[in-house]
Write a protein that holds these residues in place. Structure first.
Motif, PDB file in Angstrom:
ATOM      1  N   GLU A   1       0.594  -0.962  -0.264  1.00 33.77           N
ATOM      2  CA  GLU A   1      -0.051  -0.607   0.014  1.00 33.77           C
ATOM      3  C   GLU A   1       0.852   1.403   0.245  1.00 33.77           C
ATOM      4  O   GLU A   1       0.188   1.996  -0.413  1.00 33.77           O
ATOM      5  CB  GLU A   1      -0.746   0.106   1.434  1.00 33.77           C
ATOM      6  N   ILE A   2       1.824   1.152   0.336  1.00 33.97           N
ATOM      7  CA  ILE A   2       3.043   1.988   0.978  1.00 33.97           C
ATOM      8  C   ILE A   2       3.345   2.363  -0.675  1.00 33.97           C
ATOM      9  O   ILE A   2       3.202   4.101  -1.282  1.00 33.97           O
ATOM     10  CB  ILE A   2       3.730   2.541   1.331  1.00 33.97           C
ATOM     11  N   GLY A   3       4.005   1.350  -1.363  1.00 30.60           N
ATOM     12  CA  GLY A   3       3.986   1.407  -2.838  1.00 30.60           C
ATOM     13  C   GLY A   3       3.262   2.192  -3.763  1.00 30.60           C
ATOM     14  O   GLY A   3       3.215   2.641  -4.781  1.00 30.60           O
TER      15      GLY A   3
ATOM     16  N   ILE B   1      -3.848  12.572  -6.694  1.00 30.19           N
ATOM     17  CA  ILE B   1      -2.808  13.242  -5.182  1.00 30.19           C
ATOM     18  C   ILE B   1      -3.892  13.066  -4.329  1.00 30.19           C
ATOM     19  O   ILE B   1      -3.539  12.475  -3.467  1.00 30.19           O
ATOM     20  CB  ILE B   1      -2.897  14.577  -5.424  1.00 30.19           C
ATOM     21  N   LEU B   2      -5.650  13.103  -4.592  1.00 32.40           N
ATOM     22  CA  LEU B   2      -6.351  13.183  -3.245  1.00 32.40           C
ATOM     23  C   LEU B   2      -6.653  11.794  -3.250  1.00 32.40           C
ATOM     24  O   LEU B   2      -7.787  11.016  -2.084  1.00 32.40           O
ATOM     25  CB  LEU B   2      -7.858  14.227  -4.040  1.00 32.40           C
TER      26      LEU B   2
ATOM     27  N   SER C   1      -4.892   1.711  -5.051  1.00 30.90           N
ATOM     28  CA  SER C   1      -3.987   2.740  -3.816  1.00 30.90           C
ATOM     29  C   SER C   1      -5.253   3.216  -3.049  1.00 30.90           C
ATOM     30  O   SER C   1      -6.043   4.606  -2.959  1.00 30.90           O
ATOM     31  CB  SER C   1      -3.564   3.733  -4.624  1.00 30.90           C
ATOM     32  N   LYS C   2      -5.530   2.246  -1.465  1.00 26.98           N
ATOM     33  CA  LYS C   2      -6.743   3.000  -0.456  1.00 26.98           C
ATOM     34  C   LYS C   2      -5.818   3.724   0.367  1.00 26.98           C
ATOM     35  O   LYS C   2      -6.645   4.287   1.181  1.00 26.98           O
ATOM     36  CB  LYS C   2      -6.761   1.215   0.174  1.00 26.98           C
ATOM     37  N   LEU C   3      -4.457   3.620   0.980  1.00 25.85           N
ATOM     38  CA  LEU C   3      -3.816   4.787   1.621  1.00 25.85           C
ATOM     39  C   LEU C   3      -3.776   5.618   1.689  1.00 25.85           C
ATOM     40  O   LEU C   3      -3.532   6.655   0.184  1.00 25.85           O
ATOM     41  CB  LEU C   3      -2.189   4.082   1.712  1.00 25.85           C
ATOM     42  N   TYR C   4      -3.729   6.259   2.535  1.00 27.64           N
ATOM     43  CA  TYR C   4      -4.547   8.247   2.614  1.00 27.64           C
ATOM     44  C   TYR C   4      -5.357   8.357   1.394  1.00 27.64           C
ATOM     45  O   TYR C   4      -5.119   9.859   0.530  1.00 27.64           O
ATOM     46  CB  TYR C   4      -3.503   8.807   2.487  1.00 27.64           C
TER      47      TYR C   4
END
Length: 129
Positions: free
Chosen positions: A6-8, A64-65, A115-118
């Motif tokens: 997820e970080i990637g 970005i969001l 991409s779920k993180l943040y």
């Protein structure tokens, strides 16, 4: 604990978003009419410059969001396929389409994996649950 995948994916989403946001801003700052004229000069309908510029600008912000990541990435991937085959293929790999190919692969990764993180989309989805 945050999953390293997820970080990637977050890093890919942010970089892809920034690149396309910058490209979209450049198209509008330079005069979208000029971009439309350039499109026409290479045989692409000028009205597509408005669509491409808008998708790049709004899509970059959305990535970005973390809003509509998969859909936006699919649209950006389509734009990259168009750029490769209409503009950069004839210039060869290193001097032509290498960057477009990298951006296309990033977009495909996000289409396939999200991409779920943040991600604002994930936050909004979580509220409705």
């Amino acid at each position: 604990m945050v999953n390293k995948n997820e970080i990637g994916a977050l890093l890919l989403r942010l970089v892809l978003g920034l690149v396309f946001l910058a490209n979209g801003v450049t198209k509008f700052q330079g005069g979208i009419g000029n971009t439309a004229g350039w499109f026409e000069s290479i045989g692409i309908p000028g009205f597509l410059a408005y669509a491409v510029g808008t998708i790049e600008l709004v899509g970059g912000i959305a990535l970005i969001l973390g809003l509509g990541t998969r859909i936006v990435s699919m649209l950006l991937g389509i734009i990259m396929i168009g750029a490769i085959f209409t503009v950069n293929l004839s210039a060869g790999f290193l001097n032509g389409y290498v960057l477009d190919l990298v951006l296309l692969v990033l977009a495909v990764h996000l289409v396939l994996n999200g991409s779920k993180l943040y991600s604002l989309g994930q936050l909004l989805k979580g509220r409705g649950s």
